[in-house]
Design a protein around this motif. Structure first.
Motif, PDB file in Angstrom:
ATOM      1  N   GLU A  38       0.818  -1.207   0.000  1.00  0.00           N
ATOM      2  CA  GLU A  38       0.000   0.000   0.000  1.00  0.00           C
ATOM      3  C   GLU A  38       0.854   1.259   0.000  1.00  0.00           C
ATOM      4  OE1 GLU A  38      -3.375  -1.625  -0.826  1.00  0.00           O
ATOM      5  OE2 GLU A  38      -3.230   0.521  -0.386  1.00  0.00           O
ATOM      6  N   ARG A  76       1.887   1.616  -3.818  1.00  0.00           N
ATOM      7  CA  ARG A  76       0.963   1.271  -4.899  1.00  0.00           C
ATOM      8  C   ARG A  76       0.663   2.433  -5.833  1.00  0.00           C
ATOM      9  NH1 ARG A  76      -2.543  -2.805  -5.187  1.00  0.00           N
ATOM     10  NH2 ARG A  76      -2.229  -3.281  -2.982  1.00  0.00           N
ATOM     11  N   SER A  77       0.416   3.606  -5.257  1.00  0.00           N
ATOM     12  CA  SER A  77      -0.099   4.719  -6.070  1.00  0.00           C
ATOM     13  C   SER A  77       0.950   5.305  -7.015  1.00  0.00           C
ATOM     14  CB  SER A  77      -0.622   5.815  -5.152  1.00  0.00           C
ATOM     15  OG  SER A  77       0.425   6.362  -4.389  1.00  0.00           O
ATOM     16  N   ARG A  78       2.238   5.062  -6.784  1.00  0.00           N
ATOM     17  CA  ARG A  78       3.241   5.716  -7.617  1.00  0.00           C
ATOM     18  C   ARG A  78       4.316   4.760  -8.117  1.00  0.00           C
ATOM     19  NH1 ARG A  78       7.735   7.831  -4.434  1.00  0.00           N
ATOM     20  NH2 ARG A  78       7.628   6.929  -2.336  1.00  0.00           N
TER      21      ARG A  78
END
Length: 131
Positions: free
Chosen positions: A63, A66-68
């Motif tokens: 987590e 994850r976003s980048r």
């Protein structure tokens, strides 16, 4: 004998994209039930699992990344790539590539691992993010 070698620029400017390559020999990225992972060790911290890629190409991430983060592979070159976008000084550290017979997936915000959690490790590559 499986050999793993990380490569990439040692210095990246803040807000830019970090790109690293893991070259594997002695095994194939498509070997059944074999997975490949990226792990980071930052100053004063333990080993943090970033994410991994399965034999069929499915990727998964912690987590915290994850976003980048993107993990991909080039099977013809037996290479696994890591991209981390919008890096900051906190992304400085030693980045490792590691292989595992089996699967490791962690859905926690942070995933701390040990060397014994994986079978094959590269020597690691130092990355420094300059502000």
């Amino acid at each position: 004998q499986v050999r793993v070698q990380e490569s990439g620029p040692g210095l990246v400017k803040a807000s830019q994209t970090l790109s690293l390559t893991c070259t594997v020999s002695g095994a194939s990225l498509t070997d059944r039930d074999k997975t490949w992972h990226w792990i980071r060790q930052s100053p004063g911290r333990g080993l943090q699992w970033i994410g991994g890629i399965q034999d069929q190409g499915t990727t998964y991430y912690s987590e915290a990344f994850r976003s980048r983060t993107s993990i991909s592979r080039v099977t013809s070159k037996n290479q696994v790539a890591l991209q981390v976008n919008s890096v900051g000084p906190e992304d400085s550290g030693v980045y490792f590539c590691a292989g595992l017979i089996g699967t490791y997936i962690c859905g926690l915000p942070e995933c701390n691992v040990t060397r014994s959690d994986f079978d094959s490790w590269g020597q690691g590559t130092q990355v420094t993010v300059s502000s």
